[in-house]
Design a protein around this motif. Structure first.
Motif, PDB file in Angstrom:
ATOM      1  N   TYR A 148       0.873  -1.207   0.073  1.00 27.71           N
ATOM      2  CA  TYR A 148      -0.013   0.003   0.042  1.00 27.71           C
ATOM      3  C   TYR A 148       0.987   1.285   0.053  1.00 27.71           C
ATOM      4  O   TYR A 148       2.085   1.099   0.715  1.00 27.71           O
ATOM      5  CB  TYR A 148      -0.812   0.019   1.213  1.00 27.71           C
ATOM      6  CG  TYR A 148      -1.910  -1.080   1.374  1.00 27.71           C
ATOM      7  CD1 TYR A 148      -3.037  -1.033   0.679  1.00 27.71           C
ATOM      8  CD2 TYR A 148      -1.474  -2.274   1.745  1.00 27.71           C
ATOM      9  CE1 TYR A 148      -4.116  -1.961   0.827  1.00 27.71           C
ATOM     10  CE2 TYR A 148      -2.587  -3.197   1.751  1.00 27.71           C
ATOM     11  CZ  TYR A 148      -3.720  -3.191   1.177  1.00 27.71           C
ATOM     12  OH  TYR A 148      -4.730  -4.070   1.331  1.00 27.71           O
ATOM     13  N   ASN A 154      -4.876   8.991   1.103  1.00 29.44           N
ATOM     14  CA  ASN A 154      -5.602   7.853   0.921  1.00 29.44           C
ATOM     15  C   ASN A 154      -4.569   6.653   0.790  1.00 29.44           C
ATOM     16  O   ASN A 154      -3.635   6.914  -0.030  1.00 29.44           O
ATOM     17  CB  ASN A 154      -6.548   7.651  -0.177  1.00 29.44           C
ATOM     18  CG  ASN A 154      -7.607   8.722  -0.431  1.00 29.44           C
ATOM     19  OD1 ASN A 154      -8.284   9.036   0.675  1.00 29.44           O
ATOM     20  ND2 ASN A 154      -7.865   9.485  -1.381  1.00 29.44           N
ATOM     21  N   THR A 156      -3.528   3.317  -0.798  1.00 29.67           N
ATOM     22  CA  THR A 156      -4.312   2.522  -1.956  1.00 29.67           C
ATOM     23  C   THR A 156      -3.025   1.298  -2.346  1.00 29.67           C
ATOM     24  O   THR A 156      -1.960   1.367  -1.941  1.00 29.67           O
ATOM     25  CB  THR A 156      -3.706   3.601  -3.212  1.00 29.67           C
ATOM     26  OG1 THR A 156      -4.490   4.715  -3.217  1.00 29.67           O
ATOM     27  CG2 THR A 156      -4.077   2.944  -4.482  1.00 29.67           C
TER      28      THR A 156
END
Length: 183
Positions: A148, A154, A156
């Protein structure tokens, strides 16, 4: 990472000592504290033995010294920075544990990073779990890792090949002169 560490509370469904929240910048103070505990225990042991060589009061101090020797050999501060990191991981990684590591590659050469990867793979086979914040393409290449990255606040999921840091490292290693001549 300090706000995360301060805000985080790790709890276990089953009481266990299998786990570790590790930040690279805390390592030096940790090794100093371990050395202090060892020296304090040795001093207390000497004091007690001078008063009464047969006193059972020595037992907790002798046990502390023995346990530290079992975990860290002659001391984490004696070996190189990278080797002592690996010694710490070797002593703390246990099957079934949960490990949160922040940039564990910081003092590790590429060869030592491979050693860490080997330890992690062995522990994963024994049901350990790892959450690792890293910039190391070598650690990101761990087989079956979910990777990630934070993009615009955010989290992702990304593939290894799509990570900008991996691409840059590959490009640099393929043609270092292309990058260095512009510096």
């Amino acid at each position: 990472m300090r706000p995360l560490g301060d805000a985080m509370k790790v709890t276990w469904r089953v009481r266990t000592k299998k786990g570790l929240f590790f930040r690279a910048e805390d390592f030096i103070s940790f090794t100093k504290r371990i050395a202090e505990v060892r020296e304090e225990s040795k001093e207390k042991l000497r004091e007690i033995k001078e008063k009464d060589p047969y006193s059972l009061e020595v037992l907790p101090y002798a046990r502390t010294i023995h346990e530290l020797k079992q975990l860290y050999g002659d001391g984490l501060e004696i070996r190189s920075h990278g080797e002592s990191f690996l010694d710490l991981f070797q002593s703390r990684f246990k099957p079934g544990g949960v490990y949160i590591l922040d940039e564990p590659e910081a003092p590790l050469s590429p060869l030592k990073q491979l050693s860490l990867i080997s330890m992690i793979k062995d522990m994963i086979k024994e049901d350990a779990q790892f959450i690792i914040a890293t910039h190391s393409p070598m650690l990101m290449a761990l087989p079956d890792a979910d990777i990630y990255q934070i993009e615009e606040g955010n989290l992702t999921n990304v593939s290894f090949e799509d990570i900008e840091h991996v691409k840059l490292t590959k490009d640099f290693l393929d043609q270092p002169e292309r990058f260095i001549r512009h510096l």
